[in-house]
Design an enzyme around this catalytic site. Structure first.
Site, short mmCIF file in Angstrom:
data_model
loop_
_atom_site.label_atom_id
_atom_site.label_comp_id
_atom_site.label_asym_id
_atom_site.label_seq_id
_atom_site.Cartn_x
_atom_site.Cartn_y
_atom_site.Cartn_z
N GLU A 184 -7.18 -1.14 -2.91
CA GLU A 184 -6.27 -0.07 -2.51
C GLU A 184 -5.38 0.29 -3.70
OE1 GLU A 184 -4.97 -0.27 1.39
OE2 GLU A 184 -3.29 1.10 1.12
N ARG A 185 -5.39 1.55 -4.04
CA ARG A 185 -4.60 2.05 -5.19
C ARG A 185 -5.01 1.35 -6.49
NH1 ARG A 185 -3.61 6.29 -2.18
NH2 ARG A 185 -2.44 5.77 -0.32
N ASN A 227 -2.29 -4.58 3.49
CA ASN A 227 -2.92 -4.08 4.72
C ASN A 227 -4.01 -5.10 5.01
OD1 ASN A 227 -1.31 -1.70 4.81
ND2 ASN A 227 -2.59 -0.86 3.19
N LYS A 304 3.07 -7.65 5.54
CA LYS A 304 3.45 -6.27 5.82
C LYS A 304 3.33 -6.11 7.33
CE LYS A 304 1.87 -1.49 5.05
NZ LYS A 304 1.05 -0.60 4.19
N GLU A 308 3.47 1.62 8.50
CA GLU A 308 2.25 2.41 8.38
C GLU A 308 1.16 1.95 9.34
OE1 GLU A 308 1.42 2.06 4.10
OE2 GLU A 308 2.55 3.89 3.82
N ARG A 341 7.80 -8.19 3.72
CA ARG A 341 8.07 -6.93 3.03
C ARG A 341 9.02 -6.03 3.83
NH1 ARG A 341 3.68 -3.57 2.01
NH2 ARG A 341 4.24 -2.97 -0.09
N ARG A 353 13.30 9.13 5.98
CA ARG A 353 12.57 7.88 5.82
C ARG A 353 13.28 6.94 4.84
NH1 ARG A 353 6.50 7.77 3.67
NH2 ARG A 353 7.04 6.22 2.12
N LYS A 377 10.80 -2.76 -2.24
CA LYS A 377 10.33 -1.88 -3.32
C LYS A 377 11.52 -1.38 -4.14
CE LYS A 377 5.99 -0.30 -1.32
NZ LYS A 377 5.10 0.83 -0.98
N ASP A 382 8.76 5.34 -2.06
CA ASP A 382 7.47 4.70 -2.30
C ASP A 382 6.99 4.85 -3.74
OD1 ASP A 382 5.16 3.40 -1.93
OD2 ASP A 382 4.20 4.87 -0.64
N GLU A 410 -0.24 4.43 -8.87
CA GLU A 410 -0.62 5.27 -7.74
C GLU A 410 -0.01 6.68 -7.83
OE1 GLU A 410 0.73 3.59 -4.06
OE2 GLU A 410 0.18 5.35 -2.89
N HIS A 538 7.63 12.66 -4.17
CA HIS A 538 6.58 12.70 -3.14
C HIS A 538 5.93 14.08 -3.04
CE1 HIS A 538 4.37 11.39 0.36
NE2 HIS A 538 4.98 10.23 0.34
#
Ligand code: BDP
Length: 718
Positions: A184-185, A227, A304, A308, A341, A353, A377, A382, A410, A538
C-alpha cells in the site's frame, strides 16, 4: 602456443578489468558502498586501521566484526588483520564484558547508555589504537557503523572522542506490506518479504535490510500493513515472521505485527471482538502467548482501529483506551507493547477532519496502560507536502507519543519526484507546541523529555521494496536515511544529514556536494509550491493520489474530496479553521500557537490557507494579491524543478553513468509533472478567481476539461 597466447590475452583482459567495479552501480548498496577512498585519504586512514581486535563473540558482535572487515577492506583496499592483541593501528571493539581490554580502559561508558557507543583514540601499552566501546553488543554494532561513516565521509580518525546514544527509545519502520506482496502506497516494487517462500527461504536481502537499518539505529519494524490481515497472526504466518525476526535479531531489530481488531472473530471463531468481553480478552492473551513461543523477543502490536472503515473498539461502544489496554494486558507479561495509531476518523462526516484525532484522544489522556504508545502522524490530515504540526503533540502529558512520518511519497509525487523529506521532518520536529512554555518543541514530545516519558517513538512508513535500489530512486534512499538519523537524534541538522548521505552515496567532492545538498534542501519546498502552495492541501487525484485533482468532489465522504479542503468559490479560497468564524481547529493548539494561526497578520504564509478562507484580492506579504501569489508560487515550483535538472546536468562528472542517467530522467519526469500540476491547478482555480494571470505568466496550454479527463486507473500503490 595458441593456448599460451589465449592465456596471455586473458591475463591482460583481467588486469584491465580489475579496477572496474564487478557490476554497475545500481543503488543496491545504499549508503554502505565502501568504495575505495582516494589515495591521499588512504595514506591518512590506513595507519589508523590496520588490525581488528575483538573479544568474546556473539551474533551481534560478529555482525560488527563482519561489517568492519567488509567496510575497511572496501574503503582502504586491504583487509585489516585480526589480531588478538593491541598494536599501532588497532581498532578494538566490544563491551567491558566481551573485551578485557575495554574493561581495563575504564571508559566513561555511562555516556553511551543502553544502546549508544563511544569511539575514542586511546593508547594501550604505548600503542595507538581506536576503541569502539559500548555497554551492549548492539551499541558496539552501532558504533562500528558510525566509525565506518567517519571514513566514508572523510572525517579525521585522529583524536577521536565521540559519545552517542539514541534520544528516542522506539525507532521503527512501518511496512504497509500485504501478504500477497503488494505494498500500500509503495512505489519501489513489491514487498521485500517473500511470505510464500518463508520460513525456509531467507532472501539474503533481509540481512542487507537489517544492516542498513542498524547503520542508522533503527531498532524495530512492523512487517505488515496497518490495514491489517488477521491471517498474519495465524501459526503459518507467525512461523514466517519468526524467521525474519531471527535474521534481524543480531542487528537489534525487533519485529512487531499489525493486529486486526476483529481477529478474534476472523481467525478465532468468536462472535465478538468487544474488548471488555472476557472471552475476547482471553483470546488475545492466548494469542500473545502463542506469538512469544515463535518470537521470544516480539515487540508488540501496531494497531489501526476505527479509521477508514477498519474495525475497532468503537464498534462496541468502547474507547480507544479500552481496545489498546486489552492488547497491552495480553502483551505485558512478555514485555511487549501496543503502538496504537491516532490516525482515526469516524464514520460520521465531521465538520473538520483535522480535529478528529485530538477530539478522540485528549479525553483519554491518562487512561492508557503503561505499555501503550500512541502513534500520531506529523499533521492532522494525512502526510501532505506541508501540514502544520499535529495538535496532539504536547496535548497528552500522560500518554507517550510516537511520531509517524511517511517516508514513502504517497502525496509527494511517488518515487520519481525528488523531494528530500529531511526539511519537512525538521520543520515538524522544531515546531513549538508551547505546552510547557516556550521551547516545548515537538522533538521534546517525541524523545519523551517534555513530560518525562522513558519510552516514546519515531516511526516511518517505509519506502522499501524489491526495486534493486530499494526505494524507487536513489534520492528516495535519502529519506530512509534521514528518517533513521533523526529517529536516533531528532535535533540533528537535516542539512548535515543530507551532506553525510550524499558523501556516502555518491561522492565526497565539494564540487558535487554543495550543489547536491542545496538541491535536496530546496526540493520539498518546490513540491509544496507546484502542488499545494500557501497552505493548500489534499488536492491530489482521488484514491491513488497521482497527479492533480483539485476538482475531486462527491463520492463516499466529503473529507475524501479536494473541494472539502480548498473551499474555493467566487469569493476566495482556503479552509477557515479559525475560532472566530471557522471550524475552531486553531483552539486545539496552545493559546500562543492558536493566536498565531488565528491571525492572518501573524501566521506564517506557508500555512495561510490551511487556516483561513481569504478573498482572491487579499494582499499577501509580497504585495501581490492572493490569486497572483498562487500563480507565482505554482510557477516558481516548476522553475525550481527546472533548476534542479540543470544542477544535476552539471554533476555528471561526479556520478557513475547508471545512477546519473536514471536521476536525470526522473528529474525530467518531475519537471513534466510539476508543469502538469501547475497548469491543471491554475486552470481549475481560475474558474473561481475569474482573474487574469499576472503579466508574464503563461496560461495553461490546455483547457481545464483536458486535465479533468486524465485518468490513471492503474497508478501504483493502491
Ligand atoms: C493514508 C493512505 C492509506 C493508509 C492511511 C493510514 O492513503 O492508504 O491506509 O493513510 O495511514 O495516507 O492508515
Amino acid at each position: 602456443m595458441r593456448i599460451a597466447a589465449f592465456l596471455r590475452g586473458l591475463i591482460v583482459l583481467l588486469a584491465m578489468t580489475a579496477s572496474v567495479p564487478a557490476f554497475a552501480e545500481d543503488g543496491y548498496d545504499l549508503w554502505l558502498r565502501y568504495r575505495p577512498v582516494e589515495e591521499a585519504a588512504r595514506v591518512r586512514y590506513q595507519p589508523a586501521a590496520t588490525a581488528l581486535v575483538s573479544g568474546a563473540s556473539s551474533a551481534t558482535l560478529d555482525a560488527a566484526k563482519t561489517e568492519l572487515m567488509h567496510g575497511l577492506t572496501g574503503l582502504l583496499g586491504s583487509a585489516p588483520a585480526l589480531s588478538p592483541s593491541v598494536r599501532n593501528g588497532a581498532v578494538v571493539f566490544g563491551t567491558p564484558k566481551s573485551s578485557p581490554i575495554i574493561a581495563g580502559l575504564k571508559l566513561p561508558l555511562e555516556k553511551a547508555g543502553d544502546e549508544g557507543y563511544l569511539i575514542r583514540s586511546v593508547r594501550i601499552d604505548g600503542a595507538r589504537a581506536t576503541v569502539i566501546a559500548a555497554n551492549s553488543d548492539i551499541g558496539v554494532l552501532y558504533g562500528a557503523f558510525a566509525y565506518l561513516r567517519l571514513i566514508q565521509t572523510r572525517q579525521p580518525l585522529e583524536n577521536l572522542d565521540i559519545a552517542s546514544a539514541p534520544k528516542v527509545a522506539l525507532r521503527m519502520l512501518n511496512h504497509w506490506d500485504n501478504l500477497d506482496r503488494t505494498v500500500e502506497r509503495g512505489y519501489s516494487g513489491q514487498s521485500i518479504w517473500d511470505w510464500h517462500k518463508l520460513p525456509d527461504w531467507k532472501d539474503p536481502r533481509y540481512v542487507d535490510y537489517a544492516r542498513a537499518n542498524a547503520s542508522l539505529g533503527i531498532n524495530a519494524t512492523t512487517l505488515n500493513n496497518v490495514n491489517a490481515n488477521a491471517l498474519s497472526l495465524t501459526p503459518m504466518y507467525l512461523e514466517k515472521a519468526a524467521a525474519l525476526a531471527d535474521v534481524f535479531r543480531p542487528y537489534g531489530i525487533k519485529v512487531y505485527l499489525t493486529a486486526r481488531f476483529s481477529a478474534p472473530i476472523e481467525i478465532g471463531g468468536l462472535k465478538t471482538a468487544d474488548p471488555l468481553d472476557p472471552a475476547v480478552r482471553a483470546w488475545w492473551k492466548a494469542k500473545a502467548d502463542e506469538i512469544y513461543r515463535y518470537i521470544p523477543d516480539f515487540g508488540g502490536f501496531t494497531v489501526k482501529a476505527n479509521s477508514e472503515g477498519q474495525p475497532g473498539p468503537q464498534d462496541y461502544k468502547r474507547t480507544h483506551a479500552d481496545g489498546a489496554n486489552m492488547m497491552a494486558e495480553a502483551l505485558a507479561s512478555h514485555g511487549g507493547e501496543v503502538i496504537w495509531r491516532a490516525f482515526v476518523y469516524s464514520h460520521e462526516q465531521p465538520d473538520d477532519r483535522a480535529k478528529q484525532a485530538y477530539d478522540e484522544f485528549v479525553p483519554l489522556d491518562g487512561e492508557f496502560a503503561s505499555n501503550v504508545i500512541v502513534q500520531v502522524k506529523n499533521g492532522a490530515i494525512d502526510f501532505q507536502p506541508r501540514e502544520p504540526f499535529h495538535p496532539l503533540f504536547g496535548a497528552t502529558p500522560k500518554t507517550p507519543l510516537a511520531m509517524e512520518f511517511q517516508i514513502t511519497k504517497e502525496y509527494l509525487g511517488f518515487a520519481t519526484h525528488l523531494a528530500y523529506l529531511g526539511s519537512m521532518y525538521e520543520e515538524t520536529l522544531k515546531a513549538d507546541t508551547w505546552r510547557r512554555g516556550k521551547g516545548s518543541t515537538v522533538a521534546k514530545v517525541i524523545d519523551g523529555s517534555l513530560f518525562g516519558h522513558k519510552r516514546s517513538g519515531m516511526v516511518g512508513v517505509a519506502n522499501i521494496g524489491t526495486d534493486r535500489n530499494w526505494s524507487g530512486s536513489d534520492f528516495d534512499q535519502a529519506n530512509w536515511y534521514v528518517f533513521g538519523r533523526l529517529a536516533w537524534d531528532p535535533y540533528l541538522s537535516t542539512r548535515d544529514i543530507a551532506d553525510e548521505w550524499a558523501r556516502q552515496t555518491f561522492s565526497n567532492d565539494p564540487a558535487f556536494l554543495k550543489p547536491t545538498v542545496d538541491m535536496m534542501m530546496g526540493s520539498r519546498e518546490a513540491v509544496v509550491n507546484y502542488m499545494t502552495p500557501l497552505g493548500l492541501h489534499h488536492l491530489m487525484a482521488r484514491s491513488h493520489h497521482y497527479g492533480p485533482g483539485p476538482w475531486v468532489s462527491g463520492g463516499e465522504r466529503a473529507d475524501w474530496t479536494s473541494v472539502y479542503y480548498h473551499r474555493a468559490d467566487k469569493a476566495g479560497i482556503g479552509f477557515d479553521r479559525t475560532a472566530a468564524t471557522g471550524s475552531k481547529a486553531t483552539s486545539q493548539y496552545a493559546p500562543q500557537v492558536a493566536a498565531t494561526f488565528e491571525d492572518v497578520r501573524k501566521i506564517d504564509e506557508k500555512d495561510l490557507l490551511w487556516f483561513h478562507h481569504l478573498p482572491w484580492d487579499y494582499r499577501t506579504r509580497s504585495g501581490r494579491t492572493l490569486w497572483d501569489e498562487l500563480v507565482v508560487r505554482y510557477t516558481g515550483g516548476v522553475s525550481d524543478v527546472t533548476a534542479m535538472r540543470n544542477t544535476w546536468a552539471g554533476l555528471s562528472p561526479y556520478v557513475d553513468k547508471e545512477r546519473y542517467a536514471q536521476i536525470a530522467t526522473f528529474l525530467a519526469i518531475q519537471e513534466k509533472e510539476a508543469q502538469w500540476w501547475r497548469d491543471a491547478s491554475i486552470a481549475y482555480f481560475q474558474t473561481f478567481s475569474e482573474r487574469p494571470l499576472p503579466t508574464g505568466y503563461a496560461p495553461p496550454p490546455k483547457p481545464l476539461s483536458y486535465y479533468e479527463a486524465l485518468s490513471f486507473p492503474e497508478a501504483p500503490g493502491i
